[in-house]
Design an enzyme around this catalytic site. Structure first.
Site, PDB file in Angstrom:
ATOM      1  N   ASP A 371       0.030 -68.520 -30.749  1.00 38.44           N
ATOM      2  CA  ASP A 371       1.156 -69.389 -30.392  1.00 38.44           C
ATOM      3  C   ASP A 371       0.512 -70.295 -29.155  1.00 38.44           C
ATOM      4  OD1 ASP A 371       3.833 -70.791 -29.880  1.00 38.44           O
ATOM      5  OD2 ASP A 371       4.113 -69.206 -28.423  1.00 38.44           O
ATOM      6  N   ASP A 565       4.448 -64.772 -27.608  1.00 39.51           N
ATOM      7  CA  ASP A 565       4.930 -64.420 -26.314  1.00 39.51           C
ATOM      8  C   ASP A 565       6.003 -63.119 -26.782  1.00 39.51           C
ATOM      9  OD1 ASP A 565       7.321 -67.081 -26.085  1.00 39.51           O
ATOM     10  OD2 ASP A 565       7.218 -65.657 -27.531  1.00 39.51           O
ATOM     11  N   ASP A 569       8.673 -65.589 -31.079  1.00 37.27           N
ATOM     12  CA  ASP A 569       7.620 -65.307 -32.297  1.00 37.27           C
ATOM     13  C   ASP A 569       7.978 -64.153 -33.158  1.00 37.27           C
ATOM     14  OD1 ASP A 569       6.387 -67.874 -31.809  1.00 37.27           O
ATOM     15  OD2 ASP A 569       5.385 -66.914 -30.074  1.00 37.27           O
TER      16      ASP A 569
END
Length: 668
Positions: A371, A565, A569
């Site tokens: 991410d 994180d 996610d």
């Protein structure tokens, strides 16, 4: 101290650990609870075991000398060797008897007991040669192996025990105008605690008074202290280094960062790797087979030869040697110990792995997916450039900050940080938020629009593009006329570029970034960090789709790791073979959702985790191949009479010691 791998009742019950090493990784052993109430057995204490070995060795030497200088009958020779045998092997025989009583005879204690008792008695069999010294020697060296096992376990668990010491036993809580020392479990959320210099923070809280530096090594593995001041969070397990801090508790003791970490480490033993499960099943099948083969070696050849009495002693000795070398403790000890050591080594670097199965999966990582925000970047937006059209830079920031005054969006926070003076007498009214476009408000009688190009089109302002690469552009219009734009970007973490390079150096083939940001922003970050590919403007479902595609493209037996994180996610973390959470310190969602947690928010630790995982797997495989190869070779020699008892001892204890020493390399 003995491995119980050979006689577990149920292969599918992961909670039944593969050896004493993993059994020790439970709550009672790791936390040291009950040490005052439950006295450990002598054979579990390395110092007691060491004294026993020394006494047995002295008695053995004395027995050998007496045998050499006297001409005692056979039964008397047995009597002078019995004291050393009982000292060296009494606990082993007791463990074997207990296993038999519980219906699980096929363990190494049983094998050693039968083999050595047989060696003591073989001299009384017609045609048999006395093996008194050899019997004691085998049992003595078996105990030496047990001593090495205990030392190795202690070294492997040291880093885990240090981690488990992060949770204090007391808290200084302010109640009724006084400071009382209480059990942290009794402190309620919202109460105020006092943390003095040198003390560990017992519960998560927000600083309400005082400034200090915190030693976060127990949580993050980092040696550089972290400064805290009022309104900042401080996490349990950190050590207060300088000033006195007053904290308002934000989480109960059981939900604090330290408690979450401890629970995760204690439960890591329940998630077995494929290698551990294989060794467990292997030992369960292997041990009974070699016992029956040893019986066959002792009985069948003399029967076939037609002269059972003359040949029985010779083949019985071979069968006893066969039993000694067949003990699988080198495998059932070293493999779980290797994984336990790998988890401990990772924890010293601030990398928490929830089980050896995730360590094994991480070692096979071929694709690492990131991410962007909060993982490769800091997740903190700031104003980088201001491009006014008919106002000054200060005026443009002034208007944008006032319009975004009540917004919770990170972009709004960046604008407010760039122009923090909100007490300048300006009046703001009629605030309207256009979802996905921006915010409109009346500032000192002027209608101000702050947002993207679509909002500009909506208010009729002719906007201008920004030449600054990446980031987000915020346009500003006053009474329908374009006033300029502000460029805001999310800073790339200091070690992100190094992280990508190191991950590729570890053999990972593809580094991919998934983000919901605009194409231009994603392209800029991907180019700057040297990523292999990126995909921008993705919704959460789009990220899952991309991960599904990448999973389908990987090679067989390779794995995919997703780094996020741990909060927004969660779907992708769950879908990946290995979910790695960033920004985990204090984040319950990260600890719950991920398989691996990086406690210092540094992507460079991913390469460290992969390196430790691959080293762990490599050492485990070395031990498996070496132990099986040596044992098979000596077993074959034993059957044809070319393996003396001392070689059988090496095939068991010697191989176990070498495997344990090799295992210790994983802690470096």
């Amino acid at each position: 101290m003995s491995c119980s791998c050979c006689h577990h009742e149920d292969d599918d019950k992961d909670e039944k650990t593969a050896c004493a090493t993993c059994a020790d990784a439970n709550e009672e052993t790791l936390e040291g609870e009950g040490d005052d109430d439950d006295e450990e057995d002598d054979d579990e204490d390395p110092s007691v075991l060491k004294r026993r070995i020394i006494v047995a060795a002295v008695l053995l030497v004395a027995a050998v000398i007496i045998q050499r200088v006297t001409n005692l009958p056979l039964w008397a020779q047995l009597l002078i060797y019995l004291p050393s045998y009982v000292v060296a092997g009494g606990s082993v025989i007791a463990e074997a008897a207990e296993s038999v009583a519980h219906g699980h005879p096929f363990d190494e204690d049983f094998l050693m007991s039968i083999a050595t008792i047989g060696a003591l008695l073989i001299g009384f069999v017609p045609g048999g040669e006395p093996q008194f010294a050899e019997a004691v020697f085998v049992m003595l060296f078996f105990q030496v192996g047990e001593l090495f096992e205990g030392i190795a376990e202690g070294n492997s668990k040291r880093s885990i025990k240090e981690l488990l010491g992060i949770r204090p036993d007391a808290a200084n809580v302010e109640r009724n105008g006084e400071v009382a020392v209480v059990d942290p479990n009794s402190v309620q959320v919202g109460e105020v605690i006092l943390v003095k210099p040198g003390e560990k923070i017992p519960l998560d809280g927000t600083v309400i008074e005082g400034t200090s530096s915190l030693d976060t090594r127990a949580i993050t593995g980092e040696s550089v202290p972290r400064s805290v001041k009022p309104d900042e969070d401080a996490f349990s397990g950190c050590v207060n280094l300088s000033g006195v801090l007053r904290l308002r508790v934000t989480k109960a003791f059981g939900e604090s960062t330290a408690s979450k970490i401890i629970d995760m480490v204690k439960n890591a033993g329940s998630n077995k790797s494929h290698s551990e499960k294989f060794i467990k099943r292997f030992a369960k099948v292997y041990t009974p087979i070699v016992v029956y083969l040893a019986i066959a070696v002792a009985i069948l050849p003399p029967l076939v030869s037609g002269d059972f009495g003359a040949n029985f002693a010779k083949w019985l000795l071979r069968a006893l040697t066969f039993l000694v070398v067949s003990c699988p403790c080198a495998l059932v000890l070293s493999v779980p110990l290797t994984f336990f050591g790998g988890i401990g080594s990772a924890s010293k670097h601030g990398i928490l792995v929830k089980g050896s199965n995730y360590l094994e999966a991480l070692a096979k990582a071929q694709v690492v997916v990131f991410d962007k925000t909060g993982t490769l970047t800091k997740g903190v937006f700031k104003v980088t450039t201001v491009h006014p059209s008919r106002l000054t830079e200060e005026q443009l920031l002034h208007l944008a900050a006032h319009v975004e005054h009540n917004s919770t969006h990170p972009i709004a926070a960046a604008l407010r940080d760039a122009y923090p003076s909100d007490h300048d007498g300006c009046t703001v009214s009629d605030v309207t938020e256009e979802a996905g476009h921006g915010v409109l408000a009346t500032v000192n009688g002027h209608r101000v629009a702050v947002g993207n190009d679509r909002l500009m089109d909506e208010v009729g302002a002719t906007w201008q593009g920004c030449h600054t690469a990446g980031g987000t552009v915020v346009h500003v219009a006053v009474d329908g006329e374009y006033a300029g734009h502000i460029h805001i970007s999310d800073e790339v973490k200091d070690d992100s570029r190094e992280a990508i390079a190191n991950i590729k150096a570890e053999g990972v083939r593809r580094c991919v970034m998934l983000t919901g940001d605009r194409e231009a922003t994603a392209a800029s970050v991907a180019r700057d960090l040297g990523l292999d590919e990126y995909h921008a403007e993705l919704l959460p479902a789009g990220k899952v789709d991309q991960v599904e595609r990448l999973l389908g493209e990987r090679e067989r037996n390779a794995t995919l790791a997703f780094v996020g994180d741990g909060i927004n996610d969660a779907p992708v973390l769950a879908r990946a073979d290995v979910g790695i959470a960033m920004g985990a310190m204090g984040s319950d969602a990260a600890i719950e959702a991920a398989d691996v947690v990086l406690m210092d928010d540094k992507p460079s630790k991913i390469a460290v985790a992969i390196r430790i995982a691959r080293r762990t797997i490599r050492i485990a495989r070395q031990n498996i191949v070496f132990a099986i190869a040596v044992k098979v070779a000596i077993l074959c020699l034993a059957v044809v009479g070319l393996a003396p008892m001392w070689l059988a001892v090496f095939g068991d204890v010697g191989v176990m010691v070498l495997c344990v020493l090799n295992t210790m390399r994983v802690l470096r």
